[in-house]
Write an enzyme that holds these catalytic residues in place. Structure first.
Site, PDB file in Angstrom:
ATOM      1  NE  ARG A   1      74.453  14.919 153.408  1.00 31.72           N
ATOM      2  CZ  ARG A   1      74.461  13.684 153.190  1.00 31.72           C
ATOM      3  NH1 ARG A   1      74.143  13.439 151.926  1.00 31.72           N
ATOM      4  NH2 ARG A   1      75.323  12.892 153.818  1.00 31.72           N
TER       5      ARG A   1
ATOM      6  CG  HIS B   1      69.540   7.000 152.904  1.00 36.37           C
ATOM      7  ND1 HIS B   1      69.794   8.438 153.337  1.00 36.37           N
ATOM      8  CD2 HIS B   1      69.460   6.319 154.205  1.00 36.37           C
ATOM      9  CE1 HIS B   1      69.947   8.431 154.738  1.00 36.37           C
ATOM     10  NE2 HIS B   1      69.686   7.179 155.337  1.00 36.37           N
TER      11      HIS B   1
ATOM     12  CD  GLU C   1      69.243  10.782 150.558  1.00 33.52           C
ATOM     13  OE1 GLU C   1      68.568   9.801 151.118  1.00 33.52           O
ATOM     14  OE2 GLU C   1      70.027  11.239 150.833  1.00 33.52           O
TER      15      GLU C   1
ATOM     16  CG  HIS D   1      70.232  12.483 153.915  1.00 36.06           C
ATOM     17  ND1 HIS D   1      71.361  11.650 153.621  1.00 36.06           N
ATOM     18  CD2 HIS D   1      71.077  12.996 155.213  1.00 36.06           C
ATOM     19  CE1 HIS D   1      72.240  11.373 154.242  1.00 36.06           C
ATOM     20  NE2 HIS D   1      72.256  12.419 155.294  1.00 36.06           N
TER      21      HIS D   1
ATOM     22  CD  GLU E   1      72.169   5.492 149.463  1.00 29.99           C
ATOM     23  OE1 GLU E   1      71.297   6.161 148.886  1.00 29.99           O
ATOM     24  OE2 GLU E   1      72.957   5.869 150.244  1.00 29.99           O
TER      25      GLU E   1
END
Length: 423
Positions: free
Chosen positions: A235, A305, A187, A184, A379
């Site tokens: 994104r 992510h 990020e 993405h 994450e």
């Protein structure tokens, strides 16, 4: 729920706010509001209730069961009314998203780093990342192998780094730990952390003795460049679609395992557009082929992510089917989270198929479907205070989170392999 009168005041206040300084100046999100909607279904509603280009998905708060959305100043009254009419409660996290995305560093005035040099004091430009990656085999000829897996839609290389101790006689016996970053575009801390891990691995020969580390640090180079030059919150990749006004596929919805199901969209303008078919994108094709090449030796896979500070394990597409290795996945994730907490004081949670938020067509589920034992989406920091522009002073700390987790994972896999040999 906040009163409608309060939202009207919010709109008026946002209109008076100025543009934010930062690397991506074309769209600075001045006056955009960040809403926390207390429903996982808000992601679906955002697609239908907001005009394209005026509502964007930011993240899920898995602990609260809420969805974080950003809404433009012009769209806010209409969208807030739609939420109210739909019976969804919401609160306002920020009155001006551009202020959250502000960087104190004058990126426009920064010169490029010397060839082959990395920094983790700030985010690296695309050209700096590529320069660093391409010089690694020259700087570490006995430990680093560089391979171009393919080219993006805009003809940028998708690189695979293989880090291995110089021990060719045992190379094909080693466990592979595969790490993917930068799917993405917005990020930025994901590729930064992947490259930080590269640095730490090259300083730690003991972790290379019994494992081969394979990293794709920047899976989505086109999107990354676009997020610097045009839209900080972009994104997807930058592939053209059937709609001439809409670009990009969400790469983490483009994998061939329950593709096109929950948590994705068939609409090209959607920020979770799944693509016209599984593996339609050169980026996902490149990653697919790299994983399949070492499928039998791969014992762990990590998709990096941000944000949320959580380890997610399969399955992501359903709550009705548990992964056959759930207990082992949870135990390993708990160990990684403990190591991060002990090293850096940062809390990471663990979530699996019981999560309220379901996503199909993601890389982690596809890799897990191949039989790879330990598969996670990690994450990274933070929990949402800075949206996707994690402050530069936290890049190293976030890299250290990953490093602590990977040291634990690597050593646990080594212990398991030795135990199997004894048995």
């Amino acid at each position: 729920m906040r009163l409608w009168a309060g939202l009207c005041q919010l709109v008026l206040a946002a209109a008076a706010l100025g543009q934010a300084a930062g690397p991506a100046a074309d769209r600075a999100y001045a006056g955009w509001s960040v809403l926390e909607v207390t429903s996982p279904a808000a992601l679906v509603h955002a697609e239908g209730w907001g005009r394209p280009g005026h509502v964007t998905f930011l993240s899920f708060d898995r602990q609260k069961g809420s969805t974080i959305l950003a809404v433009s100043q012009e769209e806010l009254p209409h969208f807030a009314q739609k939420l109210t009419d739909g019976g969804l409660t919401f609160g306002v996290q920020s009155r001006d998203l551009s202020q959250v995305l502000v960087s104190p560093l004058p990126y426009a005035q920064l010169g490029e780093l010397p060839k082959g040099v990395a920094t983790f004091d700030r985010y690296m430009k695309y050209e700096e990342i590529i320069s660093y990656i391409e010089e690694l085999p020259n700087n570490y000829p006995d430990q680093v192998h560089l391979e171009e897996l393919g080219r993006s839609d805009e003809d940028r290389p998708i690189y695979l780094l293989t880090i291995n101790k110089n021990n060719s006689t045992r190379k094909n016996e080693k466990n592979v730990i595969f790490i993917e970053g930068g799917a993405h575009a917005r990020e930025w801390v994901s590729p930064a952390s992947a490259l930080y891990l590269v640095e730490r691995l090259l300083e730690s020969p003991s972790l290379l003795r019994n494992a081969e580390w394979r990293l794709v640090p920047l899976l989505n180079p086109d999107g990354y460049v676009y997020s610097w030059n045009h839209d900080r919150l972009w994104r997807k990749n930058r592939a053209p679609s059937s709609d001439p006004d809409c670009y990009g596929v969400d790469l983490n919805r483009n994998f061939a395992y329950h593709w096109g199901e929950v948590g994705s969209s068939s609409e090209p303008c959607s920020f979770i557009y799944q693509g016209p078919q599984p593996f339609s994108e050169p980026e996902t094709q490149a990653l697919r082929d790299a994983v399949l090449e070492v499928q039998d030796r791969t014992k762990a896979y990590l998709s990096l992510h941000s944000y949320g500070q959580v380890f997610l394990y399969p399955w992501g597409y359903t709550r009705t089917v548990n992964h056959s290795r759930t207990a082992e996945l949870v135990k390993m994730a708990e160990g990684m989270a403990r190591r991060i907490k002990a090293a850096n004081g940062t809390d990471y949670t663990i979530s699996g198929s019981t999560s309220a938020f379901l996503i199909a067509g993601a890389s982690d589920d596809w890799v897990a479907s191949l039989g790879v034992p330990y598969v996670y989406t990690m994450e990274l920091r933070d929990t949402g205070r800075s949206a996707f522009h994690l402050p530069e002073e936290l890049i190293v700390a976030t890299g250290e989170d990953l490093w602590a987790a990977m040291k634990y994972l690597g050593r646990q896999l080594e212990k398991k392999k030795k135990k199997r040999r004894r048995n």
